[in-house]
Design a protein around this motif. Structure first.
Motif, mmCIF file in Angstrom:
data_model
loop_
_atom_site.group_PDB
_atom_site.id
_atom_site.type_symbol
_atom_site.label_atom_id
_atom_site.label_comp_id
_atom_site.label_asym_id
_atom_site.label_seq_id
_atom_site.Cartn_x
_atom_site.Cartn_y
_atom_site.Cartn_z
ATOM 1 N N ASP A 61 0.823 -1.159 0.237
ATOM 2 C CA ASP A 61 -0.083 0.069 -0.015
ATOM 3 C C ASP A 61 0.819 1.107 -0.093
ATOM 4 O O ASP A 61 2.127 1.088 0.511
ATOM 5 C CB ASP A 61 -0.898 0.115 1.331
ATOM 6 N N VAL A 62 0.245 2.363 -0.475
ATOM 7 C CA VAL A 62 0.965 3.660 -0.705
ATOM 8 C C VAL A 62 -0.242 4.431 0.288
ATOM 9 O O VAL A 62 -1.252 4.322 -0.045
ATOM 10 C CB VAL A 62 1.006 4.273 -1.906
ATOM 11 N N ALA B 21 1.515 2.325 -6.278
ATOM 12 C CA ALA B 21 0.900 1.133 -5.505
ATOM 13 C C ALA B 21 1.206 0.019 -6.309
ATOM 14 O O ALA B 21 1.421 -1.196 -5.814
ATOM 15 C CB ALA B 21 -0.500 1.461 -5.171
ATOM 16 N N GLN C 14 3.439 -3.198 -5.252
ATOM 17 C CA GLN C 14 2.591 -4.608 -5.194
ATOM 18 C C GLN C 14 3.400 -5.778 -5.859
ATOM 19 O O GLN C 14 3.502 -6.598 -5.520
ATOM 20 C CB GLN C 14 1.036 -4.658 -5.982
#
Length: 137
Positions: free
Chosen positions: A7-8, A58, A62
């Motif tokens: 996550d960001v 993001a 990932q």
């Protein structure tokens, strides 16, 4: 493929969230990295940082997590903060759980290096003399 968390976020980060995500009963080690805003860089006093992310950051994060998880078979997690941060704030957390510490340390180190080299997040350092500079552009 192993599960990952990536996550960001523009909210303060909590290392316990990532540790809890990666840990499983077969894991004898959870290794995490916490990137913390420090008060200096290159001999200059830093007062704050601004992190800005590419709209697809993001997805890059990932992909880094999935790559390490696929190669190692381990559960991995990473969250990078964006926005204005002050000294002592957490900017990046990465965590890996493994049956043994050596593989957990190695996988976490690999994950952090991938993130630093591939995820398009940039920081602007603000110095005590009022000057600022972008890092990593």
């Amino acid at each position: 493929m192993s599960e990952v968390l990536a996550d960001v976020s523009d909210r303060p980060l909590d290392p316990s969230t990532l540790d809890a995500f990666v840990w499983r009963k077969e894991a004898g080690a959870v290794v995490s990295f916490q990137g913390i805003v420090r008060d200096h860089d290159g001999g200059r006093p830093v007062v704050s940082l601004d992190y800005r992310a590419h709209p697809e950051a993001a997805g890059f994060l990932q992909a880094c997590c999935e790559e390490v998880a696929a190669r190692t078979g381990l559960r991995v997690a990473a969250v990078h903060r964006v926005g204005s941060l002050t000294i002592g704030d957490l900017a990046l957390i990465a965590a890996v759980a493994a049956p043994h510490r050596a593989e957990a340390f190695a996988a976490c180190a690999e994950l952090v290096e991938l993130i630093k080299s591939r995820v398009p997040i940039w920081k602007r350092q603000h110095f005590s003399d009022g000057e600022s500079e972008w890092v990593g552009l």
